[in-house]
Design an enzyme around this catalytic site. Sequence first.
Site, PDB file in Angstrom:
ATOM      1  N   HIS A  72     -14.924  45.958   4.406  1.00 28.52           N
ATOM      2  CA  HIS A  72     -14.261  45.614   2.775  1.00 28.52           C
ATOM      3  C   HIS A  72     -15.354  43.673   2.330  1.00 28.52           C
ATOM      4  O   HIS A  72     -14.810  43.258   3.724  1.00 28.52           O
ATOM      5  CB  HIS A  72     -13.161  45.697   3.123  1.00 28.52           C
ATOM      6  CG  HIS A  72     -11.837  45.321   2.059  1.00 28.52           C
ATOM      7  ND1 HIS A  72     -11.778  44.304   1.464  1.00 28.52           N
ATOM      8  CD2 HIS A  72     -10.958  46.108   1.571  1.00 28.52           C
ATOM      9  CE1 HIS A  72     -11.498  44.422   0.103  1.00 28.52           C
ATOM     10  NE2 HIS A  72     -10.534  45.306   0.396  1.00 28.52           N
ATOM     11  N   ARG A 120      -9.147  42.068  -7.210  1.00 31.65           N
ATOM     12  CA  ARG A 120     -10.380  42.033  -7.938  1.00 31.65           C
ATOM     13  C   ARG A 120     -10.042  42.899  -9.227  1.00 31.65           C
ATOM     14  O   ARG A 120     -10.999  42.652  -9.939  1.00 31.65           O
ATOM     15  CB  ARG A 120     -11.137  42.832  -6.838  1.00 31.65           C
ATOM     16  CG  ARG A 120     -12.327  41.356  -5.658  1.00 31.65           C
ATOM     17  CD  ARG A 120     -13.122  41.811  -4.786  1.00 31.65           C
ATOM     18  NE  ARG A 120     -13.486  43.091  -4.269  1.00 31.65           N
ATOM     19  CZ  ARG A 120     -13.745  44.256  -3.988  1.00 31.65           C
ATOM     20  NH1 ARG A 120     -14.658  44.745  -5.361  1.00 31.65           N
ATOM     21  NH2 ARG A 120     -13.585  45.340  -3.703  1.00 31.65           N
TER      22      ARG A 120
END
Length: 596
Positions: free
Chosen positions: A242, A263
């Site tokens: 990640h 994001r």
Amino acid sequence: MADAGPGVESLTTDVAIIGTGGAGLMCALHLAERAPGARIALVSKGIVGKSGCTRMVQGGFNAALRAPDSVGAHFADTLRGGQFLNDQELAWALVSDAPRVIDELETKVGCFFDRDADGRIHQKAFAGQSFDRTVHRADLTGIEIMGRLRDQMFRIAPLELEDMRALDLVTDAHGELAGLTLLNIRSGKFLILRARVVVVATGGAATMYKVAAPAREKTGDGVAMCYRAGLALRDMEMLQFHPTGLLAGQSRLTGAVLEEGLRGAGAWLLNGAGERFMARYDAARMERSTRDVVARASYTEIVTGRGSPRGGVFLDIASVLGGAEVRRRFPGMVDRTRKIGQDLSEGPVEVSPTAHFHMGGVIIDPDCRTVMDGLLVAGEDAGGAHGANRLGGNGVAESTVFGARAGDTAAALVTSRALRVPDDEQVASSVRRALAPLTRESGPDPFSLTRRLKDLMWARAGVVRSGHGLRRAAQHLRDLAHEVAVVRAGGPAAVNYAWQEALDLRNQVTVAQLVVTAAAAREESRGAHARADYPRLDDAGWLRYTVLRAGDNGTAMVGTRPVEFTRLDRSGQPVPRGPAPGGPAGERPVPLEEPR
Ligand SMILES: Cc1cc2nc3c(=O)[nH]c(=O)nc-3n(C[C@H](O)[C@H](O)[C@H](O)COP(=O)(O)OP(=O)(O)OC[C@H]3O[C@@H](n4cnc5c(N)ncnc54)[C@H](O)[C@@H]3O)c2cc1C
């Protein structure tokens, strides 16, 4: 409860479910509904409903709930994200059941998900997806799902075996599955659990890396146990990093994830010079690119000297949304950064790629069956649904969808499968192997071996790999395995963390060896697997998945099989076929389109 030998008691149940995350508890729920009266034993290395990663799910759950989104679009995104390595039947099962499972979680299990002003379930943007389809409860979705699933367990009242480590699957003298051996972590006593059906749902493991996100108790036990029992595994090289793990020095919070929704909401990633570096790696999608691309981009910035002072990059959402909005939408993430003396709502925080999720695992069919009669596998322990890279939001969907399917399959099996008598020698050797570290007079300390394993995997089998590094890793892992075989954990049997560490380590080293073997075999870069010496995607040679199984001499045999394009071909066009089994009527995969 009968005595099954010196110091080893025996329990009998109809279905033994190993692991109590999303997969384990959904399995229990479906099983109890489909086969009322069946005896269910829930085995958990931690506390039921509070251990594992489903509870840690922050961002949410992908499901195509309404037009213009569709199950077909979700499917296409999942294959594109997985770079077409996916088992398409597993991926289809995942996306086509996901809307039904969301409905079940809300209307039967009692979860509350966030809603829009018009009352419809709110769905947020996640990376790599062509529509906003991530269902959530603020940024603490896993707590909502696991809390409500836990409540359901009080209603169906299975036998709960907490702080109980599953050690090995055991068969009868004819090789038919008979149950498993367990170690009670609190008392240090061993148990045999006889069962007609065993469901393995221990949640995989990405914890053999120095910077890692998953729950501490997940150490590849289920995958290692199945491998020792002779089952084939696939895609073991596919370990997802990640992109936004916290950097917090020696704190346990190092590696903890800052969720993908940041994001999705427009957060910037900046290098040490304050540059939005994603423009160099994926100018079209920028920070919304898939995890593999973003993790590799951050890694490249860091190793080429363009990182932040602590060896990471910066994640900045405050400049994009403003502090108040960040606090409103991401309270859990703000709290997490405050715990390490930073504040996401005030300014940029330092992040690094962190080992997060294992796409590889046991080969199953869409009903969670394995080649061993009576043995089912669900959730992160299974391989194939995500291919080379899991989309954010498809993890908890996988664990609940396949947990439910495993429960349905177990209910069908429970009446037809007889209880078998566990083979004494297998039970004795499982107990002997587990006891060995405790009874040894001398030997290496397990904690120092764990540190070496994590450093080695991070350096040699991490975000970017090479043939040379993987060969070195394989050699070091062989040495480590020899040391693990003679490790010593002194002290009493009850609540002995050194002993538990030694037992974790055995499985972690096994899984690490499988990751390295498969990674060395795949001579291309695809999804989460990046080879510096084979930087290109090679469809001509590598639209194949790796398969590993235990060889006679104790080493892994690795082979490959071609991907079966059962629903979409490599260019994203539907292949001719009959109606989709289990899919909503009339729903077909759609051709790939570029994401918005
Ligand atoms: C920080 C973080 C955030 C995440 N956020 C998201 C997200 O937003 N959306 C998403 O889709 N996915 C997310 N994921 C991934 C998601 O959590 C997993 O895909 C999913 O929860 C796995 O579910 P599971 O049931 O297979 O395993 P888990 O929920 O991990 O449960 C594993 C269970 O097995 C037990 N166990 C382990 N070993 C043994 C043993 N030897 N004996 C007995 N029991 C054992 C554990 O105690 C635990 O109960 C996230 C993961 C992490 C780490």
